[in-house]
Design a protein around this motif. Sequence first.
Motif, PDB file in Angstrom:
ATOM      1  N   CYS A 156      -2.747   7.728  -3.789  1.00  0.00           N
ATOM      2  CA  CYS A 156      -3.454   8.387  -2.531  1.00  0.00           C
ATOM      3  C   CYS A 156      -2.377   8.546  -1.435  1.00  0.00           C
ATOM      4  O   CYS A 156      -2.312   9.478  -0.672  1.00  0.00           O
ATOM      5  CB  CYS A 156      -4.564   7.522  -2.161  1.00  0.00           C
ATOM      6  N   ARG A 157      -1.760   7.504  -1.081  1.00  0.00           N
ATOM      7  CA  ARG A 157      -0.577   7.703  -0.148  1.00  0.00           C
ATOM      8  C   ARG A 157       0.223   9.021  -0.305  1.00  0.00           C
ATOM      9  O   ARG A 157       0.672   9.651   0.510  1.00  0.00           O
ATOM     10  CB  ARG A 157       0.215   6.541  -0.040  1.00  0.00           C
ATOM     11  N   ARG A 163       0.408  12.187   2.176  1.00  0.00           N
ATOM     12  CA  ARG A 163       1.827  12.760   2.467  1.00  0.00           C
ATOM     13  C   ARG A 163       2.250  14.259   2.119  1.00  0.00           C
ATOM     14  O   ARG A 163       2.712  15.086   2.892  1.00  0.00           O
ATOM     15  CB  ARG A 163       2.819  11.922   2.310  1.00  0.00           C
ATOM     16  N   ALA A 202      -3.762   9.702   8.126  1.00  0.00           N
ATOM     17  CA  ALA A 202      -3.391   9.290   7.181  1.00  0.00           C
ATOM     18  C   ALA A 202      -2.751   7.796   6.919  1.00  0.00           C
ATOM     19  O   ALA A 202      -3.181   7.132   6.028  1.00  0.00           O
ATOM     20  CB  ALA A 202      -2.329  10.220   6.340  1.00  0.00           C
ATOM     21  N   GLY A 203      -1.993   7.393   7.809  1.00  0.00           N
ATOM     22  CA  GLY A 203      -1.523   6.077   8.208  1.00  0.00           C
ATOM     23  C   GLY A 203      -2.594   5.136   8.365  1.00  0.00           C
ATOM     24  O   GLY A 203      -2.539   4.136   7.786  1.00  0.00           O
ATOM     25  N   VAL A 215      -4.127   4.404   4.817  1.00  0.00           N
ATOM     26  CA  VAL A 215      -3.497   3.632   4.113  1.00  0.00           C
ATOM     27  C   VAL A 215      -3.353   2.162   4.555  1.00  0.00           C
ATOM     28  O   VAL A 215      -3.418   1.342   4.016  1.00  0.00           O
ATOM     29  CB  VAL A 215      -1.928   4.369   4.095  1.00  0.00           C
ATOM     30  N   ARG A 216      -3.351   1.984   5.757  1.00  0.00           N
ATOM     31  CA  ARG A 216      -3.492   0.764   6.248  1.00  0.00           C
ATOM     32  C   ARG A 216      -4.568   0.016   6.128  1.00  0.00           C
ATOM     33  O   ARG A 216      -4.688  -0.988   5.466  1.00  0.00           O
ATOM     34  CB  ARG A 216      -3.267   0.698   8.075  1.00  0.00           C
ATOM     35  N   THR A 228      -3.849   2.918  -4.176  1.00  0.00           N
ATOM     36  CA  THR A 228      -3.443   2.967  -2.954  1.00  0.00           C
ATOM     37  C   THR A 228      -2.011   3.854  -2.738  1.00  0.00           C
ATOM     38  O   THR A 228      -1.851   4.879  -2.078  1.00  0.00           O
ATOM     39  CB  THR A 228      -3.335   1.660  -2.091  1.00  0.00           C
ATOM     40  N   ALA A 229      -1.278   3.569  -3.634  1.00  0.00           N
ATOM     41  CA  ALA A 229       0.168   4.228  -3.636  1.00  0.00           C
ATOM     42  C   ALA A 229       0.003   5.762  -4.212  1.00  0.00           C
ATOM     43  O   ALA A 229       0.504   6.701  -3.454  1.00  0.00           O
ATOM     44  CB  ALA A 229       1.080   3.579  -4.653  1.00  0.00           C
TER      45      ALA A 229
END
Length: 107
Positions: A60-61, A65, A18-19, A22-23, A57-58
């Motif tokens: 989806c993050r 999580r 997941a990180g 996000v990156r 993006t926010a």
Amino acid sequence: MNAEQVWSASTGPSGDPAGDVVRWAVFSCLLVPVVLVVYGSSFAGAAGSAAGLTAVTAVCRLLLRHSERAAAEERALRSVVARSRRGRAAPAGQRGGRHGGSCTPEG
């Protein structure tokens, strides 16, 4: 640590997929407005696109999580249940023996 270990550690699969997503999304949020401006879009249009991508993006993050936490809780719950059942012949409701109730025939 030799050079090959350093290279494989930096380019190999990470423990946080997941990180990684996000990156890459953050990278896209930075790259897309630059490409739009280079190819003739207005600064306002590029800024609007950047703001929209950042919002997506926010969200989806947050969803990623939340999904990871729920999956971790489910795994923890399953391991606790599995540990509690080890060593037992059957769960309490399925053990043999006599019990009272309406299941016995009345004669």
